[in-house]
Write a protein that holds these residues in place. Structure first.
Motif, PDB file in Angstrom:
ATOM      1  N   ILE A 209      21.888 -55.631 -73.799  1.00 45.38           N
ATOM      2  CA  ILE A 209      22.654 -56.644 -74.241  1.00 45.38           C
ATOM      3  C   ILE A 209      22.117 -57.607 -73.668  1.00 45.38           C
ATOM      4  N   ILE A 210      22.486 -57.402 -72.567  1.00 50.66           N
ATOM      5  CA  ILE A 210      22.940 -59.159 -71.994  1.00 50.66           C
ATOM      6  C   ILE A 210      21.439 -59.688 -71.673  1.00 50.66           C
ATOM      7  N   PHE A 211      20.303 -59.273 -71.542  1.00 47.68           N
ATOM      8  CA  PHE A 211      18.736 -59.215 -71.563  1.00 47.68           C
ATOM      9  C   PHE A 211      18.596 -60.503 -72.809  1.00 47.68           C
ATOM     10  N   THR A 212      19.027 -59.316 -73.628  1.00 47.67           N
ATOM     11  CA  THR A 212      18.426 -60.012 -75.093  1.00 47.67           C
ATOM     12  C   THR A 212      19.358 -61.259 -75.813  1.00 47.67           C
TER      13      THR A 212
ATOM     14  N   ARG B 186       9.047 -69.958 -63.609  1.00 46.55           N
ATOM     15  CA  ARG B 186       8.897 -69.278 -62.509  1.00 46.55           C
ATOM     16  C   ARG B 186       9.912 -68.394 -62.925  1.00 46.55           C
ATOM     17  N   ILE B 187      11.174 -68.966 -63.056  1.00 43.04           N
ATOM     18  CA  ILE B 187      12.819 -68.566 -63.845  1.00 43.04           C
ATOM     19  C   ILE B 187      11.801 -67.207 -64.616  1.00 43.04           C
ATOM     20  N   PHE B 188      10.729 -67.869 -65.559  1.00 44.06           N
ATOM     21  CA  PHE B 188      10.425 -67.025 -66.688  1.00 44.06           C
ATOM     22  C   PHE B 188      10.129 -65.290 -66.481  1.00 44.06           C
ATOM     23  N   ALA B 189       9.685 -65.797 -64.989  1.00 42.08           N
ATOM     24  CA  ALA B 189       8.548 -64.470 -64.333  1.00 42.08           C
ATOM     25  C   ALA B 189       9.629 -63.648 -63.693  1.00 42.08           C
TER      26      ALA B 189
ATOM     27  N   VAL C 208       9.704 -59.209 -64.329  1.00 41.28           N
ATOM     28  CA  VAL C 208      10.322 -57.971 -63.618  1.00 41.28           C
ATOM     29  C   VAL C 208      11.200 -57.602 -63.986  1.00 41.28           C
ATOM     30  N   GLY C 209      12.456 -58.923 -64.081  1.00 44.84           N
ATOM     31  CA  GLY C 209      13.978 -58.216 -64.702  1.00 44.84           C
ATOM     32  C   GLY C 209      14.077 -56.897 -66.003  1.00 44.84           C
TER      33      GLY C 209
ATOM     34  N   CYS D 114      14.511 -48.540 -66.120  1.00 40.48           N
ATOM     35  CA  CYS D 114      15.729 -47.788 -66.046  1.00 40.48           C
ATOM     36  C   CYS D 114      16.424 -47.185 -67.949  1.00 40.48           C
ATOM     37  N   THR D 115      15.471 -47.849 -69.201  1.00 41.94           N
ATOM     38  CA  THR D 115      16.117 -47.170 -70.012  1.00 41.94           C
ATOM     39  C   THR D 115      15.574 -45.918 -70.438  1.00 41.94           C
TER      40      THR D 115
END
Length: 142
Positions: free
Chosen positions: A44-47, A69-72, A76-77, A84-85
């Motif tokens: 949900i946080i990634f959403t 760069r932040i989007f890259a 990766v995250g 993990c899921t």
């Protein structure tokens, strides 16, 4: 404000019900040993970050290098969250009986992560092929 309103209404509707009519879940039978709920919170946080990046990337012209760069790093995250899921879902087969909704949501998220990973891996290979096979532009010497 809609989220606050919905939570507020749910609380007050719950309080209006007599105690004998309120929904209670048996705690011992609704237990999953794997942290699927924690993983769902991470999704949900990634959403929320996805929504933010979608707005920024569609509204900024040209997109700054720092945002790229932040989007890259976000990509990766996101890949790590997908791995993990998938791992937690594979290890949580007993949760299918205790918390089926959470388990099947994790299965859906795992399959979606796998499909998107395959898609972007294919696009990455196509991009690498086009970069490796590109011929440099040669201009005639005058």
């Amino acid at each position: 404000m809609i989220h606050f309103c919905l939570a507020h209404m749910a609380y007050h509707l719950h309080c209006w019900l007599p105690r004998s009519r309120r929904l209670r879940l048996p705690r011992s039978s609704r237990y999953c040993r794997q942290p699927l709920l924690t993983n769902l919170v991470g999704n949900i946080i990634f959403t929320f970050f996805t929504i933010g990046f979608s707005v920024l990337l569609t509204q900024m012209e040209p997109v700054p290098q720092a945002l790229k760069r932040i989007f890259a790093v976000f990509g990766v995250g996101s890949f790590g969250e997908g791995v993990c899921t998938m791992v937690l879902t594979v290890l949580a087969t007993d949760c299918e009986k205790t918390t089926p909704e959470l388990y099947y949501l994790s299965v859906l998220l795992s399959v979606s992560s796998l499909v998107s990973t395959v898609l972007f891996s294919g696009l990455g290979l196509i991009w690498l092929g086009s970069v490796a096979c590109a011929q440099p532009d040669t201009k005639p010497m005058v």
